[in-house]
Structure formats: C-alpha cells, structure tokens
Enzyme design. Structure first.
Site, PDB file in Angstrom:
ATOM      1  N   CYS A   4       0.845  -1.198   0.000  1.00 58.12           N
ATOM      2  CA  CYS A   4       0.000   0.000   0.000  1.00 58.12           C
ATOM      3  C   CYS A   4       0.882   1.251   0.000  1.00 58.12           C
ATOM      4  CB  CYS A   4      -0.917  -0.038   1.228  1.00 58.12           C
ATOM      5  SG  CYS A   4      -1.995   1.389   1.338  1.00 58.12           S
TER       6      CYS A   4
ATOM      7  N   CYS B 237      -0.376   4.200   2.052  1.00 59.96           N
ATOM      8  CA  CYS B 237      -0.235   3.990   3.499  1.00 59.96           C
ATOM      9  C   CYS B 237       1.215   4.146   3.946  1.00 59.96           C
ATOM     10  CB  CYS B 237      -0.676   2.585   3.885  1.00 59.96           C
ATOM     11  SG  CYS B 237      -2.186   2.029   3.109  1.00 59.96           S
ATOM     12  N   ASP B 238       2.144   3.564   3.203  1.00 58.10           N
ATOM     13  CA  ASP B 238       3.511   3.397   3.704  1.00 58.10           C
ATOM     14  C   ASP B 238       4.561   4.244   2.975  1.00 58.10           C
ATOM     15  OD1 ASP B 238       2.481   1.540   5.463  1.00 58.10           O
ATOM     16  OD2 ASP B 238       2.867  -0.157   4.143  1.00 58.10           O
TER      17      ASP B 238
HETATM   18  C1  LIG Z   1       0.132  -3.579   5.036  1.00 62.57           C
HETATM   19  C2  LIG Z   1      -1.060  -2.650   4.978  1.00 62.57           C
HETATM   20  C3  LIG Z   1      -0.947  -1.371   5.483  1.00 62.57           C
HETATM   21  C4  LIG Z   1      -2.028  -0.507   5.445  1.00 62.57           C
HETATM   22  N1  LIG Z   1      -1.879   0.729   5.970  1.00 62.57           N
HETATM   23  C5  LIG Z   1      -2.922   1.591   5.926  1.00 62.57           C
HETATM   24  C6  LIG Z   1      -2.782   2.900   6.465  1.00 62.57           C
HETATM   25  O1  LIG Z   1      -1.726   3.279   6.992  1.00 62.57           O
HETATM   26  N2  LIG Z   1      -3.853   3.722   6.381  1.00 62.57           N
HETATM   27  C7  LIG Z   1      -5.037   3.341   5.802  1.00 62.57           C
HETATM   28  O2  LIG Z   1      -5.970   4.136   5.760  1.00 62.57           O
HETATM   29  N3  LIG Z   1      -5.196   2.094   5.282  1.00 62.57           N
HETATM   30  C8  LIG Z   1      -4.169   1.219   5.336  1.00 62.57           C
HETATM   31  N4  LIG Z   1      -4.303  -0.030   4.788  1.00 62.57           N
HETATM   32  C9  LIG Z   1      -5.589  -0.389   4.163  1.00 62.57           C
HETATM   33  C10 LIG Z   1      -6.604  -0.768   5.261  1.00 62.57           C
HETATM   34  O3  LIG Z   1      -6.022  -1.710   6.128  1.00 62.57           O
HETATM   35  C11 LIG Z   1      -7.862  -1.337   4.631  1.00 62.57           C
HETATM   36  O4  LIG Z   1      -8.412  -0.391   3.737  1.00 62.57           O
HETATM   37  C12 LIG Z   1      -8.894  -1.691   5.701  1.00 62.57           C
HETATM   38  O5  LIG Z   1      -8.370  -2.628   6.622  1.00 62.57           O
HETATM   39  C13 LIG Z   1     -10.152  -2.285   5.069  1.00 62.57           C
HETATM   40  O6  LIG Z   1     -11.004  -2.652   6.114  1.00 62.57           O
HETATM   41  P1  LIG Z   1     -12.150  -3.748   5.893  1.00 62.57           P
HETATM   42  O7  LIG Z   1     -12.791  -3.926   7.222  1.00 62.57           O
HETATM   43  O8  LIG Z   1     -12.972  -3.394   4.733  1.00 62.57           O
HETATM   44  O9  LIG Z   1     -11.393  -5.097   5.456  1.00 62.57           O
HETATM   45  P2  LIG Z   1     -10.239  -5.944   6.147  1.00 62.57           P
HETATM   46  O10 LIG Z   1      -9.336  -5.116   6.950  1.00 62.57           O
HETATM   47  O11 LIG Z   1      -9.678  -6.772   5.025  1.00 62.57           O
HETATM   48  O12 LIG Z   1     -11.031  -6.896   7.168  1.00 62.57           O
HETATM   49  C14 LIG Z   1     -11.861  -7.941   6.689  1.00 62.57           C
HETATM   50  C15 LIG Z   1     -11.993  -8.996   7.778  1.00 62.57           C
HETATM   51  O13 LIG Z   1     -12.919  -9.985   7.322  1.00 62.57           O
HETATM   52  C16 LIG Z   1     -12.437 -11.271   7.678  1.00 62.57           C
HETATM   53  N5  LIG Z   1     -13.013 -12.277   6.777  1.00 62.57           N
HETATM   54  C17 LIG Z   1     -12.764 -12.453   5.460  1.00 62.57           C
HETATM   55  N6  LIG Z   1     -13.501 -13.484   4.984  1.00 62.57           N
HETATM   56  C18 LIG Z   1     -14.223 -13.949   6.048  1.00 62.57           C
HETATM   57  C19 LIG Z   1     -15.169 -15.010   6.190  1.00 62.57           C
HETATM   58  N7  LIG Z   1     -15.540 -15.799   5.155  1.00 62.57           N
HETATM   59  N8  LIG Z   1     -15.716 -15.231   7.420  1.00 62.57           N
HETATM   60  C20 LIG Z   1     -15.390 -14.427   8.481  1.00 62.57           C
HETATM   61  N9  LIG Z   1     -14.485 -13.422   8.391  1.00 62.57           N
HETATM   62  C21 LIG Z   1     -13.922 -13.180   7.179  1.00 62.57           C
HETATM   63  C22 LIG Z   1     -10.929 -11.146   7.513  1.00 62.57           C
HETATM   64  O14 LIG Z   1     -10.253 -12.154   8.271  1.00 62.57           O
HETATM   65  C23 LIG Z   1     -10.683  -9.738   8.047  1.00 62.57           C
HETATM   66  O15 LIG Z   1     -10.417  -9.729   9.436  1.00 62.57           O
HETATM   67  C24 LIG Z   1      -3.252  -0.928   4.837  1.00 62.57           C
HETATM   68  C25 LIG Z   1      -3.372  -2.229   4.310  1.00 62.57           C
HETATM   69  C26 LIG Z   1      -2.290  -3.082   4.384  1.00 62.57           C
HETATM   70  C27 LIG Z   1      -2.421  -4.488   3.834  1.00 62.57           C
END
Ligand SMILES: Cc1cc2nc3c(=O)[nH]c(=O)nc-3n(C[C@H](O)[C@H](O)[C@H](O)COP(=O)(O)OP(=O)(O)OC[C@H]3O[C@@H](n4cnc5c(N)ncnc54)[C@H](O)[C@@H]3O)c2cc1C
Length: 302
Positions: free
Chosen positions: A129, A132-133
């Site tokens: 990302c 982000c980084d």
């Molecule tokens: C390395 C990294 C660094 C980042 N740094 C930043 C940053 O500094 N600032 C920023 O704004 N964004 C950052 N991001 C992006 C940010 O993390 C994501 O946009 C955000 O986490 C999305 O949130 P979400 O809840 O939609 O999905 P996710 O964070 O992907 O969470 C989804 C959850 O659903 C669960 N899940 C999936 N399938 C199933 C299933 N079938 N049954 C039950 N549970 C399930 C997963 O295990 C997970 O815990 C970063 C991403 C990464 C990878």
C-alpha cells in the site's frame, strides 16, 4: 436470533458493530481469523485523523474494545455461506446463526509475489500500500512491481517522495492508463525495468534489495530500501458469489449506500466496488451500512 450479523471484524465490520449497538440492535460479529483485518500488519498508521502515529494492532484493539464495551458479540468462525429469506441464515465453520439483516465486511487480500521471505518482510521493507507506507521511504530507493493502474499510480505517488523509483513489469508496455504511464516516463527519478520479473528478495532483518531476471534470462540485483507490490487484490467474497451480485473482479456491486442486490444484505469496506480502499473509507462504510441495515429492519417491521 440477532438483529444484525456482521461478517468480518476488520475496521468496516467493527465500525458497523459500534453504530448498530449504539442504536441498540443485537449484533453478532463473525471473524475467520483474529480481529483487526489487514491493518494489523502495518507497524504505523500515518493518515487516520487524530491518530497520527498508532500501530495497526493498537488501532484495531481500540476499535475491538469499543465494540465489545458497547455489547457486540464476537465469534471467531469462518463464514461459508448465507441462505436468504425474511430471516437470513449465516453458516460458519462452527455452526449457523440467524439474523434479520447481514453486513458483509470481508475486505480484500493483496496478491503476493510468492517469493521466499515475502511474509516476514511485510512491514520491514515490503509494502502492499503506497498511500499507506510511502511516507516511510522519503529520499530512499524503492521499487514498484506491477503494470496496471494501481502500480502506475503508486509509482507516480512515490516519485514525489522517494529518491529513486524503479518500476518492474514483466511486459514491454503497461496495462494501465496511457496518460499515467506517460507522466511516469517524464519523471527524472523513475527508472522503468520492463520485460523483467522479481525472482528473489535480498534481506537481513529488513529488505536490502531484489534480484531481477529479464525475459532473456539475464539476472541483475537492485539495492533497495522498499518494495511496493501492486500486482492486484483479491476480494474475499467467494462464499457469497451465488447469492449477491459481484463485479468481474469479484467485488460486491454496491454503491456509497452499501446496498447489495439482495434486500437486507449490505456490503461495507474494501470488499465492495469503490475507488479508495483505506481505513477512513472502511470506517465510513461501516457507519453507512449499519444505518442502512437499521432502516431495513424498521421498514420490514422487525
Ligand atoms: C500492510 C497494509 C498497510 C495498510 N496501511 C494503511 C494505512 O496506513 N492507512 C489506511 O488508511 N489504510 C491502510 N491499509 C488499508 C486498510 O487496512 C484497509 O483499507 C482496511 O483494513 C479495510 O477494512 P475492511 O474492514 O474493509 O477489510 P479488512 O481489513 O480486510 O477486514 C476484513 C476482515 O474480514 C475477515 N473475513 C474475510 N472473509 C471472512 C469469512 N468468510 N468469514 C469471516 N471473516 C472473514 C478477515 O479475516 C478480516 O479480518 C493498509 C493495508 C495493508 C495491507
């Protein structure tokens, strides 16, 4: 029976839980792994309002504790499917649960190169990302792998921060937008390494460089501080593919109102069609999806 079942305890799902509990709805959050989602793998978040230097794990823990304190119930079970009806049945690795409305907040996973050391180096020189980084690599040497729009935009963004940005792509032209590629080519600190693949990572405690092999078999080494991998993302929507409408890339077709093609099922966060996949937009979706679910419950006479 729960008012709202939320699938995924990432920032979107946990924010939805907070909003739904504040409206006094009963809430079950089902999570396949541990709470927090993708953000737990980053050592520092620099762009979330009012939390300028928090680790991803601390951020996720605060949101989790807030949801638990408000009365959301969490179960750590992988969801395998949903059966639709006026009451929805959510099946998991551990059983099945009934809910009047469902919010799918399963996020997406970055595709990996699959090279030895890659997992260990995430947060130690390897990032998925740039937004982000990128700030951690000011005046440093970095590379971006990939040839689509995300890779080109990441490289352009990084060219304003880093000393040198190598763009490694396996073909001789980019799949991404021609205008962005042209802007990239005009940057003095961007070096294109085309017809080439990253074939090994060089590292001690952190990434120190990459081995690159060109399409004729020539091998070279590039010393680096950071490697940004932008070879695509995979939304985690497979269990819902037969039920709700997904786009060609597997994202839930849902707009800013987070409604899916099935009444009473909502999508929030990185797993839905959207332009910006970040914490702040995931949290915003959680609030909107919870609000829409509450409206649905009230409109359905629940
Ligand atoms: C390395 C990294 C660094 C980042 N740094 C930043 C940053 O500094 N600032 C920023 O704004 N964004 C950052 N991001 C992006 C940010 O993390 C994501 O946009 C955000 O986490 C999305 O949130 P979400 O809840 O939609 O999905 P996710 O964070 O992907 O969470 C989804 C959850 O659903 C669960 N899940 C999936 N399938 C199933 C299933 N079938 N049954 C039950 N549970 C399930 C997963 O295990 C997970 O815990 C970063 C991403 C990464 C990878």
């Amino acid at each position: 029976m729960y008012d709202i079942i939320i699938i995924g305890a990432g920032p979107a799902g946990m924010t939805a839980a907070i909003y739904a509990r504040r409206a006094e709805k009963s809430v079950l959050v089902l999570e396949a792994r541990s709470y927090g989602g993708q953000i737990v793998s980053t050592p520092e978040i620099e762009n979330y309002p009012a939390a300028p230097h928090i680790s991803g794990f601390d951020f996720a823990t605060k949101v989790y504790e807030q949801a638990v304190e408000l009365g959301a119930e969490f179960r750590f079970e992988r969801v395998t499917g949903i059966t639709d009806g006026s009451v929805k049945t959510v099946t998991t690795s551990g059983g099945s649960y009934e809910g009047r409305a469902v919010i799918i907040a399963t996020g997406s996973e970055c595709r990996r190169l699959g090279l030895p050391g890659e997992d260990k180096l995430a947060g130690r020189g390897i990032s998925y990302c740039a937004t982000c980084d990128g700030g951690f690599f000011r005046k440093k040497d970095v590379a971006v792998v990939g040839g689509g729009n995300t890779a080109l935009e990441d490289a352009l963004y990084l060219s304003g921060l880093a000393r040198t940005v190598y763009v490694i792509h396996r073909r001789d032209s980019f799949r991404g937008d021609g205008a962005t590629a042209a802007r990239l080519r005009s940057k003095d600190n961007v070096k294109l390494v085309l017809n080439s693949r990253v074939t090994a990572l060089e590292y001690g405690d952190r990434l120190t460089g990459i081995e690159v092999t060109d399409n004729d078999g020539g091998v070279s080494s590039i010393p680096l501080d950071g490697l940004f991998i932008a070879v695509g993302r995979t939304p985690e929507n497979a269990p819902f593919a037969g039920l709700i409408e997904l786009d060609g890339a597997g994202y839930v077709s849902a707009s800013e109102n987070c409604r899916t093609s099935v009444p009473g099922i909502f999508a929030a966060g990185d797993n839905r069609t959207k332009e910006v996949r970040q914490l702040v937009t995931a949290a915003a979706d959680g609030a909107v999806a919870a609000g829409e679910a509450i409206k649905y419950l009230e409109g359905s006479g629940f």
